[in-house]
Write an enzyme that holds these catalytic residues in place. Structure first.
Site, PDB file in Angstrom:
ATOM      1  N   GLU A  54     -29.175 -98.799 -33.659  1.00 26.21           N
ATOM      2  CA  GLU A  54     -29.850 -97.882 -34.600  1.00 26.21           C
ATOM      3  C   GLU A  54     -30.024 -96.503 -33.957  1.00 26.21           C
ATOM      4  OE1 GLU A  54     -33.482 -99.642 -36.173  1.00 26.21           O
ATOM      5  OE2 GLU A  54     -32.564-101.623 -36.296  1.00 26.21           O
TER       6      GLU A  54
ATOM      7  N   GLU B 187     -37.328-107.504 -33.578  1.00 29.73           N
ATOM      8  CA  GLU B 187     -38.645-107.024 -33.117  1.00 29.73           C
ATOM      9  C   GLU B 187     -39.701-108.121 -33.006  1.00 29.73           C
ATOM     10  OE1 GLU B 187     -39.673-103.752 -35.731  1.00 29.73           O
ATOM     11  OE2 GLU B 187     -37.765-102.755 -35.404  1.00 29.73           O
TER      12      GLU B 187
END
Ligand code: 9MR
Length: 347
Positions: free
Chosen positions: A260, A151
């Protein structure tokens, strides 16, 4: 004699032909049907009873939900808390599961003692290198892959600046991340190294920046093997974007990890939401679509699909008591229609 042989053998093969071997029953176990990894994010504290049996029955790899993050392991400048990560890795080794390491560098997970020290760029990097060497060499040969960085971009493609210690410290954060990928490679030459992020398939500017970073790494010679797209989406997520985004990620030639995966159904976050049969089927269809699309990628780029949790009971989306049903198993660990959708999507 020759004619006799022909007649004899053709009689035999006809006889064989009328007694075909029974076809083996098609497997309904995800990890057995898939030609790539089937992962689940797990928490070590939950690994017992039905939770554990479900992991061992259906999945071939695990990701630590928090146990391998910097904040958990790096308790002080010279102190490491290995207990949680070791427990997971030992569990995986004993049971023949692969482990995907998550994650070495994440803006949310730098420990307070580290960020409070306000290191200059040279000190920052040398400390991080010590950390990477310690963690990656400890699990060398036991882990198959690592999320090296997580991220680092905003959805508009700019570098994340808010609360990001790396951004605050380095004039050229991407170069810092590139050197970190190299540190990981040096510490475990066999581990596959991933960049991981969310919204990659739906945010084209973020995807573009990730691809630019990959090109830059390749030009400079920094190692990178794969891209992870978290896939925290919902039953309403645009299917065209999922397909074009995944295919676009694959143009890098790197391994692709749906890393995820979970799919929200209570999209308006209503307090009175009921998980209707219609929504259960929509969720199954969405899982099937994602798995089918992943299956359409080049064979040698299909790394794994990992769901972010096992049962709806312990999902990060229900942890705050929200009404959600994002995973493949219900609160009693029964397979949901979502499971069947996932299974149908596998080739
Ligand atoms: O699901 C994870 C939750 O249990 C942890 O408390 C949290 C902080 O470590 O991280 C969650 O996992 C995140 C993952 O590491 C990165 N992508 C977003 C995930 C959900 O927030």
């Amino acid at each position: 004699m020759a004619l006799f042989s022909i007649l004899f053998y053709s009689a035999c093969s006809k006889k064989d032909a009328v007694v075909p071997a029974p076809a083996p029953p098609a497997t309904t176990i995800l990890k057995d049907k898939a030609a790539f990894g089937i992962g689940a994010a797990v928490k070590s504290a939950l690994l017992q009873g039905t939770y554990q049996t479900t992991v061992l029955t259906y999945f071939s790899q695990i990701t630590a939900e928090y146990e391998m993050k910097m904040q958990t392991i790096w308790s002080g400048e010279n102190n490491y808390n290995w207990s949680y990560a070791d427990a997971l890795v030992n569990f995986a080794t004993t049971n023949g599961l692969n482990v995907h390491g998550h994650t070495l560098l994440w803006y949310q997970s730098f420990p307070a003692w580290f960020t409070n020290a306000n290191y200059d760029s040279a000190a920052f990097e040398s400390k991080v290198k010590v950390y990477i060497d310690a963690v990656v060499s400890r699990y060398r040969g036991k882990l198959k892959s690592w999320d090296v960085a997580n991220e680092i971009f905003n959805d508009d493609g700019t570098l994340r600046s808010v609360n990001c210690p790396v951004y605050k410290t380095f004039k050229d954060p991407i170069a810092f991340y590139g050197r970190c990928f190299q540190y990981v490679r040096n510490a475990d030459p066999d581990a596959k190294l991933f960049y991981n992020d969310y919204d990659v398939v739906i945010a084209s500017s973020k995807r573009y920046s990730i691809k630019q970073m990959v090109s830059r790494f390749k030009n400079v010679g920094y190692p990178i093997d794969g891209l992870g797209e978290q896939f925290h989406y919902s039953i309403n997520t645009d299917k065209t974007s999922i397909k074009s985004g995944l295919n676009d990620m694959a143009t890098t030639g790197l391994l692709i990890h749906v890393s995820e995966l979970d799919l929200k159904v209570n999209v308006t976050q209503s307090n009175t939401y009921v998980f209707s049969a219609t929504d259960q089927q929509l969720q199954a269809d969405a899982y099937q679509y994602i798995v089918e699309t992943f299956e359409g990628l080049p064979t040698n780029q299909k790394f794994a699909i990992t769901t972010w949790g096992v049962s709806d009971k312990y999902s990060w989306l229900t942890a705050g008591n929200a009404i959600e049903y994002p995973l493949l198993f219900d609160i009693n660990f029964n397979k949901k229609p979502a499971y069947d959708g996932f299974l149908k999507g596998l080739k």
